[in-house]
Scaffold this motif. Sequence first.
Motif, short mmCIF file in Angstrom:
data_model
loop_
_atom_site.label_atom_id
_atom_site.label_comp_id
_atom_site.label_asym_id
_atom_site.label_seq_id
_atom_site.Cartn_x
_atom_site.Cartn_y
_atom_site.Cartn_z
N LEU A 95 15.73 10.21 -39.88
CA LEU A 95 16.35 11.37 -39.15
C LEU A 95 16.57 11.12 -37.76
O LEU A 95 17.57 11.60 -37.10
CB LEU A 95 15.01 12.26 -38.88
N ALA A 159 22.82 15.73 -42.26
CA ALA A 159 21.85 16.52 -42.66
C ALA A 159 21.46 16.18 -44.08
O ALA A 159 20.28 16.00 -44.62
CB ALA A 159 21.67 18.15 -42.48
N SER A 162 20.15 12.41 -44.65
CA SER A 162 18.66 12.31 -44.72
C SER A 162 17.79 12.92 -45.56
O SER A 162 16.75 12.48 -46.01
CB SER A 162 18.38 13.04 -42.89
N PHE A 163 18.12 14.00 -45.89
CA PHE A 163 17.42 14.98 -46.98
C PHE A 163 17.48 13.94 -47.96
O PHE A 163 16.27 13.89 -48.77
CB PHE A 163 17.89 16.29 -46.84
N ILE A 166 15.16 11.08 -48.16
CA ILE A 166 13.81 11.16 -48.19
C ILE A 166 13.24 11.76 -49.72
O ILE A 166 12.44 11.30 -50.01
CB ILE A 166 13.31 12.65 -47.14
N VAL A 192 6.40 14.40 -38.08
CA VAL A 192 7.64 14.50 -37.69
C VAL A 192 7.64 15.69 -36.86
O VAL A 192 7.16 16.90 -37.19
CB VAL A 192 8.69 14.81 -38.99
N PHE A 194 9.75 18.80 -35.13
CA PHE A 194 11.17 19.35 -35.30
C PHE A 194 12.16 19.36 -34.06
O PHE A 194 13.33 18.90 -34.39
CB PHE A 194 10.97 21.03 -35.67
N VAL A 198 13.97 15.96 -35.74
CA VAL A 198 15.29 16.76 -36.35
C VAL A 198 16.55 17.03 -35.40
O VAL A 198 17.48 16.79 -35.61
CB VAL A 198 14.64 17.88 -37.17
N MET A 199 16.19 17.83 -34.30
CA MET A 199 17.13 18.29 -33.50
C MET A 199 17.76 17.05 -32.65
O MET A 199 19.11 17.18 -32.47
CB MET A 199 16.66 19.44 -32.29
N VAL A 202 20.48 15.62 -35.18
CA VAL A 202 21.56 16.59 -35.05
C VAL A 202 22.34 16.53 -33.65
O VAL A 202 23.79 16.35 -34.03
CB VAL A 202 21.25 18.06 -35.31
N ALA B 21 20.32 21.56 -46.79
CA ALA B 21 19.48 20.32 -46.42
C ALA B 21 19.06 20.49 -44.94
O ALA B 21 17.65 19.95 -44.86
CB ALA B 21 20.62 19.19 -46.42
N LEU B 25 15.18 20.01 -44.20
CA LEU B 25 14.36 19.11 -43.07
C LEU B 25 13.40 19.89 -42.30
O LEU B 25 12.42 19.49 -42.12
CB LEU B 25 15.40 18.42 -42.58
N SER B 30 9.38 18.59 -41.39
CA SER B 30 8.93 18.48 -39.86
C SER B 30 8.01 19.61 -40.01
O SER B 30 7.69 20.42 -40.87
CB SER B 30 10.06 18.77 -38.95
#
Lengths: 258, 157
Positions: A95, A159, A162-163, A166, A192, A194, A198-199, A202, B21, B25, B30
Amino acid sequence: MLGLLARLGATTISSFQRLGRGTFFLARVLTGLHSLLPRPGLVIAQVYSIGVLSLVIIVVSGIFVGAVLALQGYNTLVNFGAEDALGVLVALSLLRELGPVVTALLFAGRAGSALTAEIGLMKTTEQLSGMEMMAVDPLRRVIAPRLLAGFVSMPLLAAMFSFLGIMGAYVVGVGALGLDGGAYWSQMQDAVDFRDDVMNGVIKSLVFGFVASWIAVFEGYDCVPTSEGVSSATTRTVVHTSLAVLGLDFVLTAVMFG
Amino acid sequence: MQNGRFVEIWVGLFVAAGFAAFFGLAMQVSNIPLFQTVDGYDVHVRFDNIGGLRERAPVTMAGVRVGRVKSIGLDENTYDARVTITIDRRFDRLPEDTSASIYTSGLLGEQYIALSPGGLDFYLRDGDEITLTQSALVLERLIGRFLASMGEGDDND
């Protein structure tokens, strides 16, 4: 000796000149972006050739990068009896770093080079001048949709990368190495965040998408209109995009996680 | 250029897969804070020493997770650590003399609060305070005590 110095100076000045030309070019494209609003079809066609056609390489490399991470991580973690933390290791590395960066590098090779070659050939065969003769602005008709499509496609591709990574690590770790599936997900969800992970990933891929598309369309638009010029512009796209992505990644990481 | 309809379908699938996706995630990988807020009541706990306890650490009873650590602060009058925990609404029948201890999951794992039930018929409610507590084991202090008792043993011989 003096000649060497003169050449060094000339190279420096001309690279700054190119940077300035690229910035003016970008400003002209961005001010023309609103002309795309009544014609979304132009952007959709470019999302197809930039995003959809890059799917195969993104899917395959995402799965394999995740699988390799799981194998390598397991070998080290098992020494400490911490193999349950494999999910955390894989998710955070994908991520935060590998997802955005590897996607951007693959994007430069798969889509960026194609963009440069396409636009460069349009210039060489005088299609761009032909458009200007018909009072069609090639910056709005050709360049802007490609820039926007690259900017939109990159975060979606990252995205997916990464998905799938995993999931690939799950298949290897839980299926082949015999880890506990519940521990894989629950430790990952505990570690993890968010917004932080994750952001920020992005945001990274948005920046990379913008820079990679900018370099690709500018190199094509600015190339020397010969077959050699197009080929060296294509090479420059891949090299410059890779360097820019790696350099920016360091800066962004220092700002976000430093 | 391919047929426009074909291109649009593919781009639609591409965008949908990208958002799927991203959604995956967010949900699976998360811990979105939006879905993580425990609906429950707050109880204050005082410890002499919380060791490495962190916010959002689990609170368990008999090994089952019943809540999370909400906030950690220092009481400037007594110099105690003042930990606020949120206990899930479902577990509303914890006796008032429940005691709390800080343990470590695994040898080097994260620290959590374990509750052990008392015997009173009154139950903990929002804003109550747990007074029976046992602090975290700090390894250095433990070794120090062990060495001190070893020294005393030598004197006796």
